[in-house]
Design a protein around this motif. Structure first.
Motif, short mmCIF file in Angstrom:
data_model
loop_
_atom_site.label_atom_id
_atom_site.label_comp_id
_atom_site.label_asym_id
_atom_site.label_seq_id
_atom_site.Cartn_x
_atom_site.Cartn_y
_atom_site.Cartn_z
N GLY A 187 -18.00 0.57 1.57
CA GLY A 187 -17.11 1.58 2.13
C GLY A 187 -17.76 2.93 2.30
O GLY A 187 -17.11 3.89 2.74
N THR A 193 -11.17 7.39 2.83
CA THR A 193 -10.15 8.30 3.33
C THR A 193 -10.68 9.11 4.51
O THR A 193 -11.72 9.78 4.40
CB THR A 193 -9.69 9.26 2.22
OG1 THR A 193 -9.20 8.50 1.11
CG2 THR A 193 -8.57 10.17 2.73
N ILE A 244 -7.68 -5.02 -3.55
CA ILE A 244 -8.33 -3.94 -2.81
C ILE A 244 -9.70 -3.68 -3.42
O ILE A 244 -9.81 -3.35 -4.60
CB ILE A 244 -7.46 -2.66 -2.83
CG1 ILE A 244 -6.14 -2.92 -2.12
CG2 ILE A 244 -8.21 -1.50 -2.17
CD1 ILE A 244 -5.14 -1.78 -2.21
N TRP A 260 -12.29 -1.66 -1.82
CA TRP A 260 -12.64 -0.26 -1.65
C TRP A 260 -11.68 0.42 -0.69
O TRP A 260 -10.98 -0.24 0.08
CB TRP A 260 -14.09 -0.03 -1.23
CG TRP A 260 -14.63 -0.68 0.01
CD1 TRP A 260 -15.52 -1.70 0.07
CD2 TRP A 260 -14.35 -0.33 1.39
NE1 TRP A 260 -15.82 -2.03 1.38
CE2 TRP A 260 -15.12 -1.19 2.21
CE3 TRP A 260 -13.55 0.61 2.01
CZ2 TRP A 260 -15.10 -1.12 3.60
CZ3 TRP A 260 -13.51 0.68 3.41
CH2 TRP A 260 -14.28 -0.18 4.17
N GLU A 261 -11.65 1.76 -0.76
CA GLU A 261 -10.85 2.58 0.14
C GLU A 261 -11.72 3.71 0.66
O GLU A 261 -12.55 4.26 -0.08
CB GLU A 261 -9.63 3.18 -0.56
CG GLU A 261 -8.62 2.17 -1.06
CD GLU A 261 -7.45 2.84 -1.78
OE1 GLU A 261 -7.60 4.02 -2.16
OE2 GLU A 261 -6.42 2.19 -1.95
N THR A 274 0.83 -1.21 0.00
CA THR A 274 0.00 0.00 0.00
C THR A 274 0.86 1.26 0.00
O THR A 274 0.35 2.34 -0.26
CB THR A 274 -0.93 0.04 1.23
OG1 THR A 274 -0.14 0.11 2.42
CG2 THR A 274 -1.81 -1.20 1.27
N TYR A 282 -10.23 -6.04 6.59
CA TYR A 282 -10.35 -4.60 6.79
C TYR A 282 -9.13 -4.12 7.57
O TYR A 282 -8.78 -4.70 8.61
CB TYR A 282 -11.63 -4.25 7.55
CG TYR A 282 -12.87 -4.81 6.89
CD1 TYR A 282 -13.55 -4.08 5.91
CD2 TYR A 282 -13.36 -6.07 7.22
CE1 TYR A 282 -14.69 -4.60 5.29
CE2 TYR A 282 -14.49 -6.60 6.60
CZ TYR A 282 -15.14 -5.85 5.64
OH TYR A 282 -16.26 -6.37 5.03
N SER A 340 -4.47 2.53 7.84
CA SER A 340 -3.10 2.83 7.45
C SER A 340 -2.73 4.26 7.84
O SER A 340 -3.61 5.11 8.07
CB SER A 340 -2.93 2.65 5.94
OG SER A 340 -1.66 3.08 5.52
N ARG A 376 -9.10 0.29 4.27
CA ARG A 376 -9.26 -0.51 3.06
C ARG A 376 -9.97 -1.83 3.35
O ARG A 376 -9.81 -2.39 4.44
CB ARG A 376 -7.90 -0.82 2.43
CG ARG A 376 -7.17 0.39 1.88
CD ARG A 376 -5.82 -0.01 1.29
NE ARG A 376 -5.17 1.11 0.60
CZ ARG A 376 -4.38 1.99 1.19
NH1 ARG A 376 -4.12 1.88 2.49
NH2 ARG A 376 -3.83 2.97 0.49
N ARG A 377 -10.69 -2.28 2.35
CA ARG A 377 -11.23 -3.63 2.36
C ARG A 377 -10.52 -4.40 1.25
O ARG A 377 -10.45 -3.93 0.10
CB ARG A 377 -12.74 -3.64 2.11
CG ARG A 377 -13.29 -5.05 1.81
CD ARG A 377 -14.78 -5.04 1.61
NE ARG A 377 -15.24 -6.23 0.90
CZ ARG A 377 -16.33 -6.92 1.22
NH1 ARG A 377 -17.08 -6.55 2.23
NH2 ARG A 377 -16.68 -7.97 0.52
N LYS A 406 -6.14 6.07 5.27
CA LYS A 406 -7.17 5.29 4.62
C LYS A 406 -7.55 4.03 5.40
O LYS A 406 -6.74 3.46 6.13
CB LYS A 406 -6.73 4.89 3.21
CG LYS A 406 -6.61 6.07 2.25
CD LYS A 406 -6.20 5.62 0.86
CE LYS A 406 -6.13 6.82 -0.07
NZ LYS A 406 -5.74 6.44 -1.45
#
Length: 268
Positions: A136, A103, A98, A100-101, A64, A80, A83, A89-90, A87
């Motif tokens: 997400g 933020t 990845i 979805w993300e 990532t 899940y 970071s 992430r799934r 973000k």
């Protein structure tokens, strides 16, 4: 399974002997999670790994680009993780793709919690987020007065978590509305543990607390030698928790009375 420096180690649970080790790109500061024959973890380079335990090999690795200190949470074929790139992430648990993300406004150092199709996660932007696990999309957010380093715990109908504003919060999982809060005297970085309607957690104010989950009323508190950032482990009527001075405490679950304490050799 435990991370030590740049390795993930598999140790014999009875003897402590090393069975195997995997060298990775950077420090392993997350807790590994095991689901069936798969093990998931991340390192400080931002790479997420999946290992097949039967073959002791890497099934996939997904970089990532930014450090990860959030332990991955795995549920129903998805992983899940938060970071330092702000973000959540799934990832597909089988492929590492990845999916979805989302933020946030700050680093995400906490471990997400899954419940009823929703993911709950705290950020250093002072907010706890409730995200739709499939898409997400944000369902709601709850604002606190400080960074959130405390991973949430779900005990329906509440999600409970601490903040660096010195409070432990209980929020309605459906609406994001505050049900109650308890004010300690310093940061609450400790992730709460819930057992039989009671929330157990520690604070930088050198105390361990037990609160009634429905009301937030304090049932007992115990004074430690140092700040408490760890998560309590509960077993057979005993609360086990450590402090930053290197002590591990065993406390009576009902009263908070000290049963024993152990000082680690290096005091940390």
């Amino acid at each position: 399974y435990v991370g030590v420096h740049r390795q993930l180690l598999c140790l014999d649970a009875r003897t402590g002997e090393r069975i195997w080790g995997l060298v990775v790109d950077d420090l392993v500061e997350t807790s590994p999670g095991v689901i069936g024959s798969m093990l998931y973890f991340a390192d400080a380079s931002g790479t997420i790994y999946a290992l097949t335990l039967d073959r002791q090999g890497v099934a996939w690795r997904t970089p990532t680009g930014m450090a990860i200190y959030s332990s991955p949470a795995v549920w129903e074929g998805a992983l899940y993780v938060g970071s330092t790139d702000f973000k959540v992430r799934r990832l597909n648990a089988q492929t590492g793709e990845i999916e979805w993300e989302f933020t946030t406004g700050g680093e995400v150092l906490t471990t997400p919690a899954y419940f009823g199709g929703a993911v709950f996660v705290g950020s250093c932007d002072h907010r706890l987020y409730c995200l739709d696990a499939a898409t997400g999309a944000k369902r709601w957010e709850f604002q606190t007065g400080g960074e959130i380093h405390s991973s949430p715990a779900v005990s329906e109908p509440y999600v409970v978590f601490g903040s660096r504003d010195g409070c432990l919060y209980a929020v309605d999982i459906a609406t994001g509305k505050r049900c109650w809060y308890f004010e300690a005297k310093d940061w609450v970085n400790s992730s709460p543990a819930v057992s039989d309607g009671v929330v157990y957690f520690g604070s930088h104010d050198h105390k361990v607390y037990a609160l009634e989950i429905e009301t937030g009323v304090c049932l007992w508190e115990f004074e430690t030698d140092g700040p408490v950032e760890s998560t309590a482990a509960i077993s057979e009527g005993t609360v086990y928790i450590g402090d930053d001075e290197g002590y591990l405490y065993a406390l009576d679950l009902e009263s908070g009375r000290e049963l024993w304490r152990y000082r680690t050799p290096e005091g940390e």
